[in-house]
Design an enzyme around this catalytic site. Structure first.
Site, PDB file in Angstrom:
ATOM      1  N   TYR A 143      65.013   1.178  -2.711  1.00 31.72           N
ATOM      2  CA  TYR A 143      66.279   1.916  -2.878  1.00 31.72           C
ATOM      3  C   TYR A 143      67.452   1.033  -2.437  1.00 31.72           C
ATOM      4  O   TYR A 143      68.466   0.927  -3.124  1.00 31.72           O
ATOM      5  CB  TYR A 143      66.224   3.207  -2.046  1.00 31.72           C
ATOM      6  CG  TYR A 143      67.458   4.076  -2.133  1.00 31.72           C
ATOM      7  CD1 TYR A 143      67.634   4.970  -3.176  1.00 31.72           C
ATOM      8  CD2 TYR A 143      68.448   4.011  -1.152  1.00 31.72           C
ATOM      9  CE1 TYR A 143      68.768   5.785  -3.250  1.00 31.72           C
ATOM     10  CE2 TYR A 143      69.583   4.817  -1.215  1.00 31.72           C
ATOM     11  CZ  TYR A 143      69.731   5.706  -2.264  1.00 31.72           C
ATOM     12  OH  TYR A 143      70.850   6.503  -2.338  1.00 31.72           O
TER      13      TYR A 143
HETATM   14  N1  LIG Z   1      72.106  12.279  -0.877  1.00 36.05           N
HETATM   15  C1  LIG Z   1      72.421  11.206  -0.173  1.00 36.05           C
HETATM   16  O1  LIG Z   1      72.190  11.138   1.047  1.00 36.05           O
HETATM   17  C2  LIG Z   1      73.064  10.016  -0.836  1.00 36.05           C
HETATM   18  C3  LIG Z   1      73.678   9.030  -0.051  1.00 36.05           C
HETATM   19  C4  LIG Z   1      74.269   7.938  -0.668  1.00 36.05           C
HETATM   20  C5  LIG Z   1      74.247   7.839  -2.042  1.00 36.05           C
HETATM   21  N2  LIG Z   1      73.655   8.805  -2.789  1.00 36.05           N
HETATM   22  C6  LIG Z   1      73.620   8.655  -4.234  1.00 36.05           C
HETATM   23  O2  LIG Z   1      74.370   9.696  -4.834  1.00 36.05           O
HETATM   24  C7  LIG Z   1      73.828   9.988  -6.118  1.00 36.05           C
HETATM   25  C8  LIG Z   1      73.596  11.474  -6.247  1.00 36.05           C
HETATM   26  O3  LIG Z   1      72.725  11.897  -5.227  1.00 36.05           O
HETATM   27  P1  LIG Z   1      72.483  13.429  -4.818  1.00 36.05           P
HETATM   28  O4  LIG Z   1      72.318  13.430  -3.361  1.00 36.05           O
HETATM   29  O5  LIG Z   1      73.504  14.285  -5.448  1.00 36.05           O
HETATM   30  O6  LIG Z   1      71.041  13.629  -5.461  1.00 36.05           O
HETATM   31  P2  LIG Z   1      70.379  14.822  -6.252  1.00 36.05           P
HETATM   32  O7  LIG Z   1      68.910  14.603  -6.161  1.00 36.05           O
HETATM   33  O8  LIG Z   1      70.921  16.140  -5.815  1.00 36.05           O
HETATM   34  O9  LIG Z   1      70.881  14.584  -7.746  1.00 36.05           O
HETATM   35  C9  LIG Z   1      70.391  13.535  -8.535  1.00 36.05           C
HETATM   36  C10 LIG Z   1      70.381  14.000  -9.983  1.00 36.05           C
HETATM   37  O10 LIG Z   1      69.899  12.914 -10.774  1.00 36.05           O
HETATM   38  C11 LIG Z   1      69.007  13.434 -11.735  1.00 36.05           C
HETATM   39  N3  LIG Z   1      68.059  12.409 -12.172  1.00 36.05           N
HETATM   40  C12 LIG Z   1      67.046  11.864 -11.455  1.00 36.05           C
HETATM   41  N4  LIG Z   1      66.345  11.019 -12.228  1.00 36.05           N
HETATM   42  C13 LIG Z   1      66.926  11.026 -13.451  1.00 36.05           C
HETATM   43  C14 LIG Z   1      66.642  10.361 -14.676  1.00 36.05           C
HETATM   44  N5  LIG Z   1      65.598   9.544 -14.812  1.00 36.05           N
HETATM   45  N6  LIG Z   1      67.436  10.606 -15.732  1.00 36.05           N
HETATM   46  C15 LIG Z   1      68.481  11.473 -15.626  1.00 36.05           C
HETATM   47  N7  LIG Z   1      68.796  12.144 -14.502  1.00 36.05           N
HETATM   48  C16 LIG Z   1      68.021  11.913 -13.429  1.00 36.05           C
HETATM   49  C17 LIG Z   1      68.289  14.588 -11.017  1.00 36.05           C
HETATM   50  O11 LIG Z   1      67.688  15.485 -11.919  1.00 36.05           O
HETATM   51  C18 LIG Z   1      69.432  15.196 -10.234  1.00 36.05           C
HETATM   52  O12 LIG Z   1      70.092  16.200 -10.981  1.00 36.05           O
HETATM   53  C19 LIG Z   1      72.552   9.141  -6.245  1.00 36.05           C
HETATM   54  O13 LIG Z   1      72.836   7.969  -6.978  1.00 36.05           O
HETATM   55  C20 LIG Z   1      72.230   8.789  -4.815  1.00 36.05           C
HETATM   56  O14 LIG Z   1      71.476   7.590  -4.702  1.00 36.05           O
HETATM   57  C21 LIG Z   1      73.081   9.904  -2.217  1.00 36.05           C
END
Ligand SMILES: NC(=O)c1ccc[n+]([C@@H]2O[C@H](COP(=O)([O-])OP(=O)(O)OC[C@H]3O[C@@H](n4cnc5c(N)ncnc54)[C@H](O)[C@@H]3O)[C@@H](O)[C@H]2O)c1
Length: 268
Positions: free
Chosen positions: A156
């Site tokens: 990641y």
């Molecule tokens: N949650 C955290 O702590 C955090 C921290 C830093 C960065 N981020 C980043 O923020 C972004 C959103 O994260 P979140 O926390 O809202 O996550 P989340 O899991 O709530 O949402 C992620 C979404 O991506 C979709 N997804 C996953 N694989 C997919 C694919 N192959 N094709 C299409 N859609 C797909 C999922 O269905 C989901 O709706 C991500 O890129 C994550 O890495 C999250």
């Protein structure tokens, strides 16, 4: 200013978490069309139904962003329907949350495809239209993990370091070419969306609504990089000035970052 008013906005992973919140905010800020690409059928339907009362049109596409073919097919469908995308938010992401040796080859490929390569392939589809109209905005969701190493998320971390480097390089290319296309890179710490459920952190987890709001504001004001919370801004300086063992001690042990993933559960 990349105002959302009357714009066509595409958000990947927009059926959950901060992607969903940003979609609602884009509509509330006047977007004419919100396009949501997500792999989760049920969540797409739920989101479309929820947004029915908000002004603006919502278009949902089931897309697996790990597949270049799927990206190409759905980009063509999206462009045929709307003509062009003005604001692209590359947000979809996954985390495996295991020690590196426990990753399968498929875990590695999936993480890199969804978190890194997809952003490049999707941007490659919509950037030519933005350039020909001499306006557009690409927002890439990286992570604070783009600035730090951390156990139980090695792949990641690698995927997000790559996003940071690519996104910043793209920004400079867009600026040097006077293209009118803006790029924003976002590096948030853990957010309580459920993606990292089980994580134990001395620094409070960020609230999804706060993060989504900050990103929408950053796009509106053409901010180059967003690091959340503010302390994340100090990471590059700390890394550059502290010997690695001291950095490990202060950040890893002092702030407890290197143990945050030990109780990781994540999404099912
Ligand atoms: N949650 C955290 O702590 C955090 C921290 C830093 C960065 N981020 C980043 O923020 C972004 C959103 O994260 P979140 O926390 O809202 O996550 P989340 O899991 O709530 O949402 C992620 C979404 O991506 C979709 N997804 C996953 N694989 C997919 C694919 N192959 N094709 C299409 N859609 C797909 C999922 O269905 C989901 O709706 C991500 O890129 C994550 O890495 C999250």
């Amino acid at each position: 200013m990349s105002s959302f008013n009357s714009k066509n906005v595409l958000i990947t992973g927009g059926a959950s978490g901060i992607g969903k919140l940003m979609g609602r905010m884009a509509l509330e800020n006047g977007a004419a069309n919100l396009v949501i690409w997500d792999i989760n059928d049920a969540a797409l339907e739920e989101t479309k139904a929820e947004f029915a009362t908000v002004k603006g049109n919502v278009h949902t596409y089931k897309v697996d962003v790990a597949s270049v073919d799927d990206i190409k097919i759905n980009a063509a469908l999206t462009l045929k329907k709307l003509g062009g995308i003005d604001i692209l938010i590359n947000n979809a992401g996954i985390v495996v949350g295991k020690l590196f040796t426990e990753h399968t080859h498929d875990d590695i490929a999936k993480t890199m495809n969804i978190n890194t390569l997809a952003l490049m392939h999707i941007t490659r589809e919509f950037l030519p239209g933005m350039r020909s109209r001499k306006q557009g905005h690409i927002c890439n969701i990286a992570s604070a993990a783009a600035l730090l190493a951390n156990p139980k998320m090695a792949v990641y971390v690698a995927s997000k370091w790559a996003v940071y480097g690519w996104s910043e390089s793209l920004r400079i290319e867009m600026e040097q070419g006077k293209t009118g296309v803006h790029v924003t890179t976002v590096c948030p710490y853990y957010i309580s969306t459920g993606m990292f459920s089980g994580v134990k952190s001395r620094i409070p987890l960020l609230k999804p609504e706060v993060v989504a709001k900050r990103i929408i504001k950053a796009i509106s004001s053409n901010k180059l990089v967003v690091k959340l919370p503010w302390i994340v801004n100090l990471l590059p300086f700390a890394k550059a000035t502290m010997p690695l063992r001291v950095f490990d001690f202060v950040i890893g042990k002092g702030f407890g970052i290197y143990n945050t993933m030990s109780s990781f559960v994540g999404r099912k």
